[in-house]
Write an enzyme that holds these catalytic residues in place. Structure first.
Site, PDB file in Angstrom:
ATOM      1  CG  ASP A 167      -1.978   0.977   1.266  1.00  0.00           C
ATOM      2  OD1 ASP A 167      -1.944   1.895   0.434  1.00  0.00           O
ATOM      3  OD2 ASP A 167      -2.862   0.872   2.131  1.00  0.00           O
TER       4      ASP A 167
ATOM      5  N   GLY B 279      -5.278   3.612  -7.755  1.00  0.00           N
ATOM      6  CA  GLY B 279      -5.514   3.852  -9.185  1.00  0.00           C
ATOM      7  C   GLY B 279      -4.655   4.953  -9.782  1.00  0.00           C
TER       8      GLY B 279
ATOM      9  CG  ASP C  50      -9.559   2.963   1.516  1.00  0.00           C
ATOM     10  OD1 ASP C  50      -8.789   2.830   0.552  1.00  0.00           O
ATOM     11  OD2 ASP C  50      -9.194   2.906   2.702  1.00  0.00           O
TER      12      ASP C  50
HETATM   13  C1  GLA Z   1      -5.497   2.158   2.953  1.00  0.00           C
HETATM   14  C2  GLA Z   1      -6.028   1.037   2.070  1.00  0.00           C
HETATM   15  C3  GLA Z   1      -7.012   0.194   2.855  1.00  0.00           C
HETATM   16  C4  GLA Z   1      -6.324  -0.371   4.088  1.00  0.00           C
HETATM   17  C5  GLA Z   1      -5.731   0.758   4.930  1.00  0.00           C
HETATM   18  C6  GLA Z   1      -4.871   0.239   6.056  1.00  0.00           C
HETATM   19  O1  GLA Z   1      -6.505   3.044   3.295  1.00  0.00           O
HETATM   20  O2  GLA Z   1      -6.618   1.552   0.914  1.00  0.00           O
HETATM   21  O3  GLA Z   1      -7.529  -0.859   2.059  1.00  0.00           O
HETATM   22  O4  GLA Z   1      -5.339  -1.280   3.703  1.00  0.00           O
HETATM   23  O5  GLA Z   1      -4.929   1.615   4.132  1.00  0.00           O
HETATM   24  O6  GLA Z   1      -4.341   1.242   6.846  1.00  0.00           O
END
Ligand code: GLA
Length: 759
Positions: free
Chosen positions: A512, A554, A575
């Protein structure tokens, strides 16, 4: 069997009849706000001159208003006269309601220099203020900020100018006050009446569906008088299923319970609860839709489910558990099992390792007391894995940062106990929250090896306990120094972390972007790709098949280069959350990226939002209606989007289990061609998406995005069918006739008809 579900749409319609003078007025104040990034204490002061600050719109994140990418502190200010007619024309006249919308992520809100609220909680004027408000749960961005002050509170200046100053902290990604609709009103009598239907789930009892419902007067002094009604009607046919009306008086603190029993149908019942307040000229209406199960309950005869193909790399540890439903005990057999692999005949788990690349055609067989089943299956040993989109569970949408070892193990056990594993669900993935937090030391051992926090004392043992069930183990990290949740991440330790993951038996890594924002020079393609190439190289060095999931929301049209950097899937959006707005904008927004999906590389519109979700320790039933949930699973299956369940599996109810274990729908998801559906029809309310399946059939989703049931006439030629074709309803698992040149479908609002068309 007593099982239950609930879900509901909450529609509070406030019936305010406008007479002269207006009763219960509402003042909008979402205009003329000023904005500045940074953080100074003086910004809260009413005397501060903010005329040089920039104007900001309140219904857009600040990234869309010239502050991309800005994370950290910023202030919003506005001035407004609060007229006393607001108070005088209200029924109760006791408290002022300040609605600030939603704030991404955290806020301290001030009125005329005094604190009034923090992260959605009312604060007394003398509350001690510190920076702790920025360490709240990350899902607070989805929380409405409603603050209440007593009408005689000296912080309010009636009939004079008032200054609102909102200190916002954005911890990463999108930031700001972003929903608009800021409003001032007086608390209304309606706020004392609480309808409790949400946490009283529906029970499926034979042919019936029942639920308890209560209504409570939360006021300490007011008696509430009114007229109460409950009405249930079929959502599609509008036939009446239940009716009740009565005069109701509730003294302070009193509650009354009702028990509703309705016939189970192949459609939702629309249930309307209404209370008309006597004298107050106000009413509350709450609507919800009941669950209905479409997946036929599977028989006890053995049936092999899951994909028809599985890929692994040569020489790496191999693990595949044959998913099969039916009566236990069951024995398993594999005809033509390649050298190097071993089958456990009692549980269907295949392990070992194959050195030689190639395509191995085998036949999977199962048998129990009631019969046998078999299925052709290809094991493809080469450089590709994730040949069909992953199916599993991830901790984030339920537990957020409160995940721990017990919760992960419980989820794995539930996959087996509730039978999800029998239908092909296999990954148990930890998201953020297993590492050492930012403000704690040490984060790594002296050699630089990453440490886990006290909730994860033994990752290898956790991985083993997942594998022994035939399931796969997933983990999460970030290319930056910290994760989105503020935990230690892999920056400058990429190879060491990849090695730790491999040592723990990890089969899936979600990587991430998050704090890599501080490391990247800019958002050029080369900078966006760089950290993902780096981790790819490291994963290649550790001799384990690890599904590589890119998460960077994205940016830079990641679908156009996700495969190039070695990703098996990549998030295409921000999200998701459990609302129709979020689901429909993300799901139906997957247009144009279809050419980039295929075996081994998938577009990921984020995880599932069915069941009990919550992004933290406190969970709630999904806010999606049953029809919205059918839309969710149908659309993700058509899109060949990875499906990671994000709910508490220990609280999995009959409806959600039924929704997640439809083998015909899952077969569309797991189709070996790996195509992503494309929209072929889009009207104002209707969309039709078509996915080409192996063997020449098509899966077709007819979606109704509108608010009313639609009778939709689909022409065969609109979905590329010339001549006749049989139509099979996938949710109901039955044939429903054939196409001549057209066919009419009845589609519930926010719902779907999912069919397979067989030319
Ligand atoms: C981001 C991601 C989520 C999750 C959080 C964890 O917001 O997009 O899917 O993994 O981090 O902190």
């Amino acid at each position: 069997m007593k099982q239950s579900l609930y879900f509901f749409i909450l529609v509070m319609i406030i019936g305010c009849q406008i007479a002269e003078p207006p009763k219960n007025p509402v003042i909008s104040f979402n205009q003329k706000w000023k904005f500045i990034t940074g953080d100074r204490d003086v910004y809260k002061s009413p005397e501060f001159d903010d005329s040089e600050w920039m104007d900001i719109e309140m219904d857009k994140i600040w990234e869309q208003q010239g502050y991309d990418p800005y994370d950290g502190y910023a202030w919003f200010r506005t001035r407004i006269v609060i007229p006393s007619y607001l108070k005088d024309n209200s029924f109760l006249q006791d408290s002022l309601r300040i609605f600030l919308g939603k704030i991404n992520n955290f806020d301290q809100s001030f009125l005329n220099g005094f604190i009034i609220g923090v992260n959605g909680k009312n604060m007394p004027a003398d509350a001690v203020l510190d920076t702790n408000f920025i360490h709240a749960p990350t899902n607070y961005w989805d929380l409405e900020r409603r603050y209440t002050l007593s009408a005689d509170d000296p912080r309010i200046l009636w009939d004079r100018e008032n200054v609102f100053a909102i200190r916002v902290y954005d911890e990463g990604g999108q930031g700001g006050m972003y929903t608009g609709n800021q409003e001032l009103s007086m608390t209304s009598v309606m706020e004392y009446l609480k309808f409790d239907n949400n946490n009283q789930p529906f029970d499926f009892e034979g042919q019936n569906l029942s639920k308890s419902f209560s209504i409570k007067n939360n006021s300490k002094s007011l008696t509430l008088n009114g007229y109460f009604t409950i009405e249930a009607r079929g959502k599609l046919d509008e036939g009446e299923l239940y009716h009740l009306n009565e005069n109701l008086t509730l003294s302070p603190g009193e509650s009354k319970s009702y028990h509703l029993v309705i016939r189970q149908l192949e459609q939702s019942a629309k249930i309307t609860y209404g209370f008309d307040f006597e004298d107050a000229n106000q009413s509350i209406i709450l609507e919800e839709e009941s669950p209905y199960m479409l997946t036929p309950i599977p028989g006890q005869e053995p049936q092999i489910n899951g994909p028809g193909i599985y890929g692994a790399r040569p020489g790496n540890p191999f693990l595949y558990a044959i998913p099969a439903s039916g009566l236990r005990p069951m024995t398993y057999q594999v005809e033509g099992l390649p050298k190097g692999l071993k089958l456990n005949k009692n549980n269907g788990i295949i392990t070992g390792s194959i050195k030689k690349t190639g395509i191995y055609d085998v036949i999977l067989k199962v048998e129990n007391d009631l019969g046998k089943d078999q299925k052709s299956f290809q094991i493809v040993i080469g450089d590709k894995i994730a040949l069909t989109p992953p199916l599993g569970w991830n901790s984030w949408n339920c537990w957020g940062l409160s995940v721990d070892t017990e919760k992960a193990i419980a989820s794995a056990k539930m996959f087996k106990q509730k039978g999800l594993a029998d239908h092909g669900w296999s990954y148990i993935n930890l998201d953020d929250g297993w590492e050492i937090p930012k403000d704690q030391e040490p984060k790594r051992d002296p050699s630089g090896k990453i440490l886990t926090n006290e909730k994860f004392p033994d990752m290898k043992a956790l991985g083993d306990s997942i594998h022994v069930l035939g399931l796969k183990f997933g983990i999460y990290s970030s290319p930056g120094p910290y994760t989105c949740g503020g935990y230690t991440a892999s920056y400058q330790h990429e190879l060491q972390d990849a090695q730790s993951f491999a040592d723990w038996g990890v089969d899936y890594l979600k990587y991430d972007w998050c704090s890599y924002e501080q490391i990247a020079n800019d958002h050029s393609l080369s900078e966006l790709k760089k950290p993902y190439f780096l981790m790819r190289d490291c994963l290649d060095k550790v001799n384990r098949d690890i599904v590589y999931s890119l998460c960077q929301y994205g940016m830079g049209e990641v679908w156009t280069w996700g495969e190039e950097v070695g990703g098996n899937l990549w998030r295409t959006t921000g999200d998701i959350t459990d609302t129709w707005e979020s689901l429909s904008s993300i799901g139906f927004g997957q247009v144009g990226n279809a050419p980039y999906a295929g075996p081994g590389h998938w577009n990921d519109p984020d995880m599932l939002i069915v069941g009990w979700v919550g992004w933290g320790p406190n969970l709630h039933p999904t806010r999606l209606t049953p029809d919205e949930q059918y839309t969710h699973i149908s659309l993700w299956s058509l899109l060949s989007a990875p499906m990671l369940i994000g709910c508490d599996l220990e609280r999995l109810d009959a409806f959600t289990l039924n929704l997640l274990t439809n083998d015909e729908v899952l077969a569309v998801h797991q189709d070996i061609l790996g195509k992503q559906a494309i929209p072929v029809i889009k009207t104002e309310t209707m969309q039709v998406w078509v996915k080409e399946l192996a063997g020449g059939n098509k899966a077709v989703g007819i979606f109704n995005l509108g608010d009313q049931t639609e009778k939709f006439n689909l022409l065969a030629e609109q979905i590329g069918i010339n001549g006749t074709a049989n139509i099979h309803d996938l949710w109901r698992q039955r044939d429903v006739g054939s196409f001549g040149s057209a066919k009419t479908f009845l589609v519930p609002s926010h719902g779907v008809v999912l069919i397979k068309v067989i030319p």
